[in-house]
Design a protein around this motif. Structure first.
Motif, PDB file in Angstrom:
ATOM      1  N   VAL A 119       0.774  -0.966  -0.033  1.00 18.51           N
ATOM      2  CA  VAL A 119      -0.049   0.679   0.589  1.00 18.51           C
ATOM      3  C   VAL A 119       0.618   1.452  -0.171  1.00 18.51           C
ATOM      4  CG1 VAL A 119      -2.240   0.879   1.268  1.00 18.51           C
ATOM      5  CG2 VAL A 119      -1.690  -1.011   1.637  1.00 18.51           C
ATOM      6  N   ASP A 120       0.619   2.518  -1.349  1.00 23.50           N
ATOM      7  CA  ASP A 120       1.678   3.468  -1.376  1.00 23.50           C
ATOM      8  C   ASP A 120       0.500   4.407  -0.655  1.00 23.50           C
ATOM      9  OD1 ASP A 120       3.745   2.253  -2.710  1.00 23.50           O
ATOM     10  OD2 ASP A 120       2.335   1.903  -4.359  1.00 23.50           O
ATOM     11  N   PHE A 121       1.484   5.487  -0.600  1.00 22.27           N
ATOM     12  CA  PHE A 121       0.913   6.248   0.674  1.00 22.27           C
ATOM     13  C   PHE A 121       1.520   7.901  -0.189  1.00 22.27           C
ATOM     14  CE2 PHE A 121      -0.350   3.393   3.572  1.00 22.27           C
ATOM     15  CZ  PHE A 121      -1.461   3.221   4.012  1.00 22.27           C
ATOM     16  N   ALA A 122       0.669   9.185  -0.378  1.00 14.94           N
ATOM     17  CA  ALA A 122       0.776   9.794  -0.506  1.00 14.94           C
ATOM     18  C   ALA A 122       2.672  10.710  -0.390  1.00 14.94           C
ATOM     19  CB  ALA A 122      -0.288  11.151  -0.895  1.00 14.94           C
ATOM     20  N   SER A 123       2.061  10.624   0.957  1.00 15.73           N
ATOM     21  CA  SER A 123       3.067  10.789   1.960  1.00 15.73           C
ATOM     22  C   SER A 123       4.006  10.078   3.047  1.00 15.73           C
ATOM     23  CB  SER A 123       2.378  12.207   2.422  1.00 15.73           C
ATOM     24  OG  SER A 123       1.479  12.224   3.491  1.00 15.73           O
ATOM     25  N   TRP A 124       4.498  10.429   3.383  1.00 22.09           N
ATOM     26  CA  TRP A 124       4.932   9.198   4.656  1.00 22.09           C
ATOM     27  C   TRP A 124       5.435  10.181   5.544  1.00 22.09           C
ATOM     28  CZ3 TRP A 124       4.762   4.539   4.565  1.00 22.09           C
ATOM     29  CH2 TRP A 124       5.689   3.183   5.365  1.00 22.09           C
ATOM     30  N   PRO A 125       5.168   9.543   6.888  1.00 23.54           N
ATOM     31  CA  PRO A 125       5.090   8.537   7.103  1.00 23.54           C
ATOM     32  C   PRO A 125       3.385   8.107   7.001  1.00 23.54           C
ATOM     33  CG  PRO A 125       5.057   9.917   9.866  1.00 23.54           C
ATOM     34  CD  PRO A 125       5.394  10.552   8.803  1.00 23.54           C
ATOM     35  N   PRO A 126       2.855   6.809   7.021  1.00 23.90           N
ATOM     36  CA  PRO A 126       1.225   7.490   7.059  1.00 23.90           C
ATOM     37  C   PRO A 126       0.246   7.860   7.793  1.00 23.90           C
ATOM     38  CG  PRO A 126       2.701   5.377   7.206  1.00 23.90           C
ATOM     39  CD  PRO A 126       3.014   6.173   6.595  1.00 23.90           C
ATOM     40  N   PRO A 127      -1.409   8.217   7.512  1.00 22.38           N
ATOM     41  CA  PRO A 127      -1.699   8.304   8.952  1.00 22.38           C
ATOM     42  C   PRO A 127      -1.551   7.228  10.214  1.00 22.38           C
ATOM     43  CG  PRO A 127      -2.351   9.189   7.022  1.00 22.38           C
ATOM     44  CD  PRO A 127      -1.897   8.393   6.739  1.00 22.38           C
ATOM     45  N   ALA A 128      -1.668   7.328  11.070  1.00 21.55           N
ATOM     46  CA  ALA A 128      -1.769   6.125  12.005  1.00 21.55           C
ATOM     47  C   ALA A 128      -3.424   5.641  12.386  1.00 21.55           C
ATOM     48  CB  ALA A 128      -1.615   7.155  13.673  1.00 21.55           C
ATOM     49  N   ALA A 129      -4.067   6.648  11.422  1.00 21.01           N
ATOM     50  CA  ALA A 129      -5.592   6.261  11.947  1.00 21.01           C
ATOM     51  C   ALA A 129      -5.508   5.276  10.943  1.00 21.01           C
ATOM     52  CB  ALA A 129      -6.524   6.432  11.403  1.00 21.01           C
TER      53      ALA A 129
END
Length: 110
Positions: free
Chosen positions: A37-47
């Motif tokens: 799973v790739d996220f728009a920014s790092w770190p990914p949101p904790a939720a």
């Protein structure tokens, strides 16, 4: 396996399945499939991470490095099928879209 590949669409996932078939992958066995799973920014949101953990269990978090962007990985054990893999990707992407995440890659060791 003649004709088996006719069922796979002409897309990236179908290409992976054709490559697996060409490498004599045994689709009758169960394997651990890695989903990234790739996220728009790092770190990914904790939720988002917690929701992934709730949905898929143990996670691996791989921060960005010189080889690429970071991602979160989960595994699912089972038979490897086009519909199964793409269904998991769609479900994970739908769950993660609110957190800027998408599941567009997977892999299996054989």
């Amino acid at each position: 396996m003649k004709g088996f590949t006719d069922d796979w669409p002409d897309d990236a996932d179908g290409g992976v399945f054709r490559n697996l078939a060409a490498d004599a992958f045994d689709f009758s066995k169960k394997y651990s499939v890695d989903y990234n799973v790739d996220f728009a920014s790092w770190p990914p949101p904790a939720a988002g991470v917690e929701l992934l953990r709730t949905l898929y269990g143990e996670l691996g978090l791989y921060p960005p490095d010189e080889h690429g962007d970071g991602y979160v990985q989960f595994q699912i054990l089972g038979k490897v099928s086009y519909e199964g893999v793409t269904s998991v990707q769609r479900q994970a992407t739908a769950a993660m879209s609110q957190f800027g995440g998408a599941c567009e890659s997977w892999g299996v060791m054989h």
